[in-house]
Design a protein around this motif. Structure first.
Motif, mmCIF file in Angstrom:
data_model
loop_
_atom_site.group_PDB
_atom_site.id
_atom_site.type_symbol
_atom_site.label_atom_id
_atom_site.label_comp_id
_atom_site.label_asym_id
_atom_site.label_seq_id
_atom_site.Cartn_x
_atom_site.Cartn_y
_atom_site.Cartn_z
ATOM 1 N N GLN A 42 42.375 40.778 42.728
ATOM 2 C CA GLN A 42 41.972 41.631 41.604
ATOM 3 C C GLN A 42 43.076 41.687 40.556
ATOM 4 O O GLN A 42 42.819 41.536 39.357
ATOM 5 C CB GLN A 42 41.610 43.042 42.081
ATOM 6 N N ALA A 43 44.301 41.887 40.976
ATOM 7 C CA ALA A 43 45.426 41.914 40.036
ATOM 8 C C ALA A 43 45.603 40.549 39.378
ATOM 9 O O ALA A 43 45.949 40.461 38.196
ATOM 10 C CB ALA A 43 46.709 42.346 40.748
ATOM 11 N N PHE A 44 45.358 39.462 40.135
ATOM 12 C CA PHE A 44 45.460 38.118 39.544
ATOM 13 C C PHE A 44 44.397 37.932 38.467
ATOM 14 O O PHE A 44 44.680 37.378 37.402
ATOM 15 C CB PHE A 44 45.336 37.032 40.624
ATOM 16 N N ARG A 45 43.172 38.408 38.723
ATOM 17 C CA ARG A 45 42.112 38.326 37.705
ATOM 18 C C ARG A 45 42.488 39.136 36.465
ATOM 19 O O ARG A 45 42.210 38.725 35.334
ATOM 20 C CB ARG A 45 40.779 38.807 38.281
ATOM 21 N N GLU A 46 43.119 40.286 36.667
ATOM 22 C CA GLU A 46 43.581 41.101 35.534
ATOM 23 C C GLU A 46 44.666 40.366 34.755
ATOM 24 O O GLU A 46 44.697 40.418 33.513
ATOM 25 C CB GLU A 46 44.079 42.448 36.015
ATOM 26 N N LEU A 47 45.547 39.674 35.478
ATOM 27 C CA LEU A 47 46.578 38.858 34.834
ATOM 28 C C LEU A 47 45.926 37.774 33.952
ATOM 29 O O LEU A 47 46.322 37.566 32.805
ATOM 30 C CB LEU A 47 47.474 38.220 35.894
ATOM 31 N N LEU A 48 44.928 37.096 34.500
ATOM 32 C CA LEU A 48 44.224 36.064 33.733
ATOM 33 C C LEU A 48 43.524 36.652 32.506
ATOM 34 O O LEU A 48 43.560 36.065 31.420
ATOM 35 C CB LEU A 48 43.195 35.342 34.607
#
Length: 177
Positions: free
Chosen positions: A166-172
């Protein structure tokens, strides 16, 4: 689709669904790469990681063996996952470190441990077959992805393990904005 695969793998490592040989949960992840397969992921994982997050994520790029030695210090073989990041799976520094990690793992575990304890981001299926990387632990980095932009691809697997999908998707999403 590819993004979903490596992010699902990251979550499976984080929640213990993906485990080492013998079913032991991974407590340490070691990313092996150089250049764009190391610098961006190392920076982002270290910047965004929560202090109490598990598993611990380390990055190894140096050819002299010191970073690998430090990353392996205190590591438990059947609780360690290696991620090898190399588009060609032939980059000298990365292959030397990957081969040394494989040797370390097999000092105490059987040959089939390689399939359980290694993942790779590459396009060289023949080399991955030879090394012993399991088919469901292989993720692609396409030829058109330049090194300095590779963090946003499957090369970000270690980051996704460190911070969660989820945090990686937010980063993207932040990068896109």
């Amino acid at each position: 689709a590819e993004q979903g695969l490596f992010l699902a793998f990251a979550d499976a490592v984080r929640n213990g669904e993906r485990s080492g040989i013998g079913g032991r949960r991974f407590t340490r992840v070691i990313n092996i790469g150089i250049g764009g397969s190391d610098l961006g992921p190392r920076l982002v994982a270290n910047a965004l990681r929560q202090p109490d997050a598990s598993p611990d994520v380390y990055f190894v790029a140096g050819i002299d063996g010191i970073e690998l030695r430090d990353a392996l210090s205190g590591a438990v073989r059947d609780e360690t996952l290696f991620i090898v990041c190399s588009k060609t799976f032939s980059t000298l520094e990365t292959r030397l470190n990957a081969d040394a990690a494989r040797h370390w793992l097999l000092e105490e575990l059987p040959d089939e441990a390689v399939a359980a304890h290694f993942a790779a981001i590459s396009v060289n299926d023949a080399a991955l077959d030879e090394f012993g990387i399991a088919a469901d632990a292989r993720f692609r980095i396409w030829d058109w992805v330049g090194g300095r932009f590779s963090l946003w691809s499957a090369i970000g697997l270690a980051v996704a393990i460190a911070i969660g999908s989820q945090a990686f998707r937010e980063l993207l999403a932040g990068a896109k904005a």
